[in-house]
Write a protein that holds these residues in place. Structure first.
Motif, PDB file in Angstrom:
ATOM      1  N   ASP A   1      19.461   9.419  -4.991  1.00  0.00           N
ATOM      2  CA  ASP A   1      19.408   7.965  -5.175  1.00  0.00           C
ATOM      3  C   ASP A   1      18.189   7.370  -4.468  1.00  0.00           C
ATOM      4  OD1 ASP A   1      21.699   7.891  -6.755  1.00  0.00           O
ATOM      5  OD2 ASP A   1      23.014   7.574  -5.034  1.00  0.00           O
ATOM      6  N   ALA A   2      17.887   7.869  -3.277  1.00  0.00           N
ATOM      7  CA  ALA A   2      16.730   7.367  -2.536  1.00  0.00           C
ATOM      8  C   ALA A   2      15.425   7.740  -3.237  1.00  0.00           C
ATOM      9  CB  ALA A   2      16.746   7.903  -1.106  1.00  0.00           C
ATOM     10  N   VAL A   3      15.340   8.969  -3.728  1.00  0.00           N
ATOM     11  CA  VAL A   3      14.138   9.403  -4.438  1.00  0.00           C
ATOM     12  C   VAL A   3      13.953   8.566  -5.705  1.00  0.00           C
ATOM     13  CG1 VAL A   3      13.088  11.333  -5.692  1.00  0.00           C
ATOM     14  CG2 VAL A   3      14.191  11.733  -3.482  1.00  0.00           C
ATOM     15  N   ARG A   4      15.030   8.326  -6.444  1.00  0.00           N
ATOM     16  CA  ARG A   4      14.959   7.514  -7.654  1.00  0.00           C
ATOM     17  C   ARG A   4      14.519   6.088  -7.314  1.00  0.00           C
ATOM     18  NH1 ARG A   4      16.930   3.458  -9.346  1.00  0.00           N
ATOM     19  NH2 ARG A   4      18.600   3.421  -7.837  1.00  0.00           N
ATOM     20  N   TRP A   5      15.135   5.497  -6.272  1.00  0.00           N
ATOM     21  CA  TRP A   5      14.778   4.126  -5.884  1.00  0.00           C
ATOM     22  C   TRP A   5      13.305   4.045  -5.506  1.00  0.00           C
ATOM     23  CZ3 TRP A   5      13.124   2.566  -0.977  1.00  0.00           C
ATOM     24  CH2 TRP A   5      12.894   1.188  -0.863  1.00  0.00           C
ATOM     25  N   PHE A   6      12.825   4.982  -4.680  1.00  0.00           N
ATOM     26  CA  PHE A   6      11.425   4.948  -4.273  1.00  0.00           C
ATOM     27  C   PHE A   6      10.518   5.130  -5.490  1.00  0.00           C
ATOM     28  CE2 PHE A   6       7.347   6.303  -2.788  1.00  0.00           C
ATOM     29  CZ  PHE A   6       7.160   5.628  -1.595  1.00  0.00           C
ATOM     30  N   GLY A   7      10.822   6.111  -6.329  1.00  0.00           N
ATOM     31  CA  GLY A   7       9.965   6.424  -7.458  1.00  0.00           C
ATOM     32  C   GLY A   7       9.969   5.395  -8.570  1.00  0.00           C
ATOM     33  N   GLU A   8      11.102   4.728  -8.776  1.00  0.00           N
ATOM     34  CA  GLU A   8      11.205   3.796  -9.901  1.00  0.00           C
ATOM     35  C   GLU A   8      11.078   2.326  -9.508  1.00  0.00           C
ATOM     36  OE1 GLU A   8      14.816   4.626 -12.026  1.00  0.00           O
ATOM     37  OE2 GLU A   8      14.300   6.736 -12.305  1.00  0.00           O
ATOM     38  N   GLU A   9      11.464   1.990  -8.296  1.00  0.00           N
ATOM     39  CA  GLU A   9      11.477   0.581  -7.905  1.00  0.00           C
ATOM     40  C   GLU A   9      10.464   0.240  -6.809  1.00  0.00           C
ATOM     41  OE1 GLU A   9      15.455  -0.995  -7.263  1.00  0.00           O
ATOM     42  OE2 GLU A   9      16.269   0.589  -8.546  1.00  0.00           O
ATOM     43  N   PHE A  10      10.502   0.977  -5.711  1.00  0.00           N
ATOM     44  CA  PHE A  10       9.672   0.623  -4.563  1.00  0.00           C
ATOM     45  C   PHE A  10       8.222   1.071  -4.740  1.00  0.00           C
ATOM     46  CE2 PHE A  10       8.032   1.263  -0.216  1.00  0.00           C
ATOM     47  CZ  PHE A  10       8.226  -0.013   0.280  1.00  0.00           C
ATOM     48  N   GLY A  11       8.011   2.345  -5.016  1.00  0.00           N
ATOM     49  CA  GLY A  11       6.668   2.898  -5.115  1.00  0.00           C
ATOM     50  C   GLY A  11       5.762   2.209  -6.122  1.00  0.00           C
ATOM     51  N   PRO A  12       6.262   1.907  -7.337  1.00  0.00           N
ATOM     52  CA  PRO A  12       5.376   1.307  -8.334  1.00  0.00           C
ATOM     53  C   PRO A  12       4.770  -0.035  -7.933  1.00  0.00           C
ATOM     54  CG  PRO A  12       7.292   2.248  -9.403  1.00  0.00           C
ATOM     55  CD  PRO A  12       7.541   2.320  -7.913  1.00  0.00           C
ATOM     56  N   GLN A  13       5.373  -0.757  -7.008  1.00  0.00           N
ATOM     57  CA  GLN A  13       4.826  -2.052  -6.602  1.00  0.00           C
ATOM     58  C   GLN A  13       3.733  -1.917  -5.531  1.00  0.00           C
ATOM     59  OE1 GLN A  13       7.727  -4.558  -4.594  1.00  0.00           O
ATOM     60  NE2 GLN A  13       8.587  -2.798  -3.512  1.00  0.00           N
ATOM     61  N   LEU A  14       3.636  -0.750  -4.903  1.00  0.00           N
ATOM     62  CA  LEU A  14       2.716  -0.595  -3.772  1.00  0.00           C
ATOM     63  C   LEU A  14       1.243  -0.795  -4.120  1.00  0.00           C
ATOM     64  CD1 LEU A  14       4.493   2.351  -1.926  1.00  0.00           C
ATOM     65  CD2 LEU A  14       4.601  -0.101  -1.412  1.00  0.00           C
ATOM     66  N   PRO A  15       0.725  -0.225  -5.214  1.00  0.00           N
ATOM     67  CA  PRO A  15      -0.702  -0.459  -5.507  1.00  0.00           C
ATOM     68  C   PRO A  15      -1.044  -1.933  -5.695  1.00  0.00           C
ATOM     69  CG  PRO A  15       0.137   1.372  -6.797  1.00  0.00           C
ATOM     70  CD  PRO A  15       1.324   0.720  -6.146  1.00  0.00           C
ATOM     71  N   GLN A  16      -0.159  -2.672  -6.314  1.00  0.00           N
ATOM     72  CA  GLN A  16      -0.418  -4.105  -6.510  1.00  0.00           C
ATOM     73  C   GLN A  16      -0.385  -4.844  -5.179  1.00  0.00           C
ATOM     74  OE1 GLN A  16       2.293  -6.015  -9.214  1.00  0.00           O
ATOM     75  NE2 GLN A  16       1.569  -8.055  -8.698  1.00  0.00           N
ATOM     76  N   LEU A  17       0.569  -4.499  -4.324  1.00  0.00           N
ATOM     77  CA  LEU A  17       0.720  -5.210  -3.053  1.00  0.00           C
ATOM     78  C   LEU A  17      -0.325  -4.806  -2.012  1.00  0.00           C
ATOM     79  CD1 LEU A  17       4.611  -5.129  -2.798  1.00  0.00           C
ATOM     80  CD2 LEU A  17       3.163  -7.086  -3.396  1.00  0.00           C
ATOM     81  N   LEU A  18      -0.753  -3.549  -2.048  1.00  0.00           N
ATOM     82  CA  LEU A  18      -1.686  -3.050  -1.034  1.00  0.00           C
ATOM     83  C   LEU A  18      -3.094  -2.793  -1.572  1.00  0.00           C
ATOM     84  CD1 LEU A  18       0.726  -0.583   0.799  1.00  0.00           C
ATOM     85  CD2 LEU A  18       0.073  -2.889   1.504  1.00  0.00           C
ATOM     86  N   GLY A  19      -3.279  -2.968  -2.862  1.00  0.00           N
ATOM     87  CA  GLY A  19      -4.602  -2.796  -3.437  1.00  0.00           C
ATOM     88  C   GLY A  19      -4.885  -1.395  -3.941  1.00  0.00           C
ATOM     89  N   GLN A  20      -4.132  -0.407  -3.495  1.00  0.00           N
ATOM     90  CA  GLN A  20      -4.288   0.988  -3.907  1.00  0.00           C
ATOM     91  C   GLN A  20      -2.966   1.701  -3.675  1.00  0.00           C
ATOM     92  OE1 GLN A  20      -7.832   3.171  -2.599  1.00  0.00           O
ATOM     93  NE2 GLN A  20      -8.482   1.294  -1.587  1.00  0.00           N
ATOM     94  N   PRO A  21      -2.780   2.886  -4.259  1.00  0.00           N
ATOM     95  CA  PRO A  21      -1.569   3.652  -3.954  1.00  0.00           C
ATOM     96  C   PRO A  21      -1.501   4.008  -2.466  1.00  0.00           C
ATOM     97  CG  PRO A  21      -2.640   4.519  -5.913  1.00  0.00           C
ATOM     98  CD  PRO A  21      -3.587   3.514  -5.295  1.00  0.00           C
ATOM     99  N   VAL A  22      -0.309   4.225  -1.990  1.00  0.00           N
ATOM    100  CA  VAL A  22      -0.076   4.609  -0.603  1.00  0.00           C
ATOM    101  C   VAL A  22      -0.250   6.118  -0.470  1.00  0.00           C
ATOM    102  CG1 VAL A  22       1.721   4.731   1.177  1.00  0.00           C
ATOM    103  CG2 VAL A  22       1.486   2.686  -0.200  1.00  0.00           C
ATOM    104  N   VAL A  23      -0.749   6.541   0.677  1.00  0.00           N
ATOM    105  CA  VAL A  23      -0.860   7.958   1.009  1.00  0.00           C
ATOM    106  C   VAL A  23       0.143   8.213   2.125  1.00  0.00           C
ATOM    107  CG1 VAL A  23      -2.387   9.777   1.819  1.00  0.00           C
ATOM    108  CG2 VAL A  23      -3.301   7.940   0.388  1.00  0.00           C
ATOM    109  N   VAL A  24       1.119   9.088   1.858  1.00  0.00           N
ATOM    110  CA  VAL A  24       2.221   9.299   2.794  1.00  0.00           C
ATOM    111  C   VAL A  24       2.243  10.746   3.272  1.00  0.00           C
ATOM    112  CG1 VAL A  24       4.709   9.126   3.160  1.00  0.00           C
ATOM    113  CG2 VAL A  24       3.588   7.569   1.552  1.00  0.00           C
ATOM    114  N   ALA A  25       2.176  10.918   4.578  1.00  0.00           N
ATOM    115  CA  ALA A  25       2.383  12.228   5.199  1.00  0.00           C
ATOM    116  C   ALA A  25       3.786  12.214   5.780  1.00  0.00           C
ATOM    117  CB  ALA A  25       1.346  12.478   6.292  1.00  0.00           C
TER     118      ALA A  25
END
Length: 140
Positions: free
Chosen positions: A69-93
């Motif tokens: 559920d967490a992976v789905r939420w991040f991949g479908e809801e949270f992650g897709p908004q990050l480039p618009q909000l931060l100007g570029q995709p996020v890099v996560v270690a």
């Protein structure tokens, strides 16, 4: 290192490294999906407040990392908004114990999920924080 305020530091902490322009999030215990969503919102708010910081080190050693559920939420809801909000995709270690809470009995499966990207984020898992930080430093 600048420590940042979170709602519940007994479950999640945040810090900002201004010299490396990295946000560090650490889970202090296992969390439910609702808590995880709040933590990621806090992380995003901190990233925006610190110049759209898009390099994140996430210490996930103390929480489940294969929650569907967490992976789905991040991949479908949270992650897709990050480039618009931060100007570029996020890099996560992700700083995790290798094989932690994943189906790692198959080394090929682990290698397949260890590094990749999803909409809005590029990620890689590490078992040493210093290696994770070195990888982040090499990312554009």
């Amino acid at each position: 290192m600048q420590l940042l305020t979170t709602r519940d530091p007994s479950s999640f902490t945040l810090a900002y490294l201004p010299d490396q322009h990295v946000i560090i999030g650490r889970w202090m215990r296992p969390v439910l999906l609702g808590e995880l969503q709040i933590h990621y919102q806090e992380l995003l708010a901190a990233a925006i407040a610190h110049g759209n910081c898009r390099h994140w080190l996430l210490d996930v050693r103390r929480r489940r990392i294969n929650d569907a559920d967490a992976v789905r939420w991040f991949g479908e809801e949270f992650g897709p908004q990050l480039p618009q909000l931060l100007g570029q995709p996020v890099v996560v270690a992700y700083f995790a114990m290798v094989g932690q809470d994943v189906a790692s009995t198959d080394p090929a499966l682990w290698e397949n999920i260890r590094q990749g990207s999803m909409q809005g984020a590029q990620y890689c898992y590490f078992d040493q924080e210093s290696t994770a930080m070195a990888w982040l430093a090499q990312q554009p």
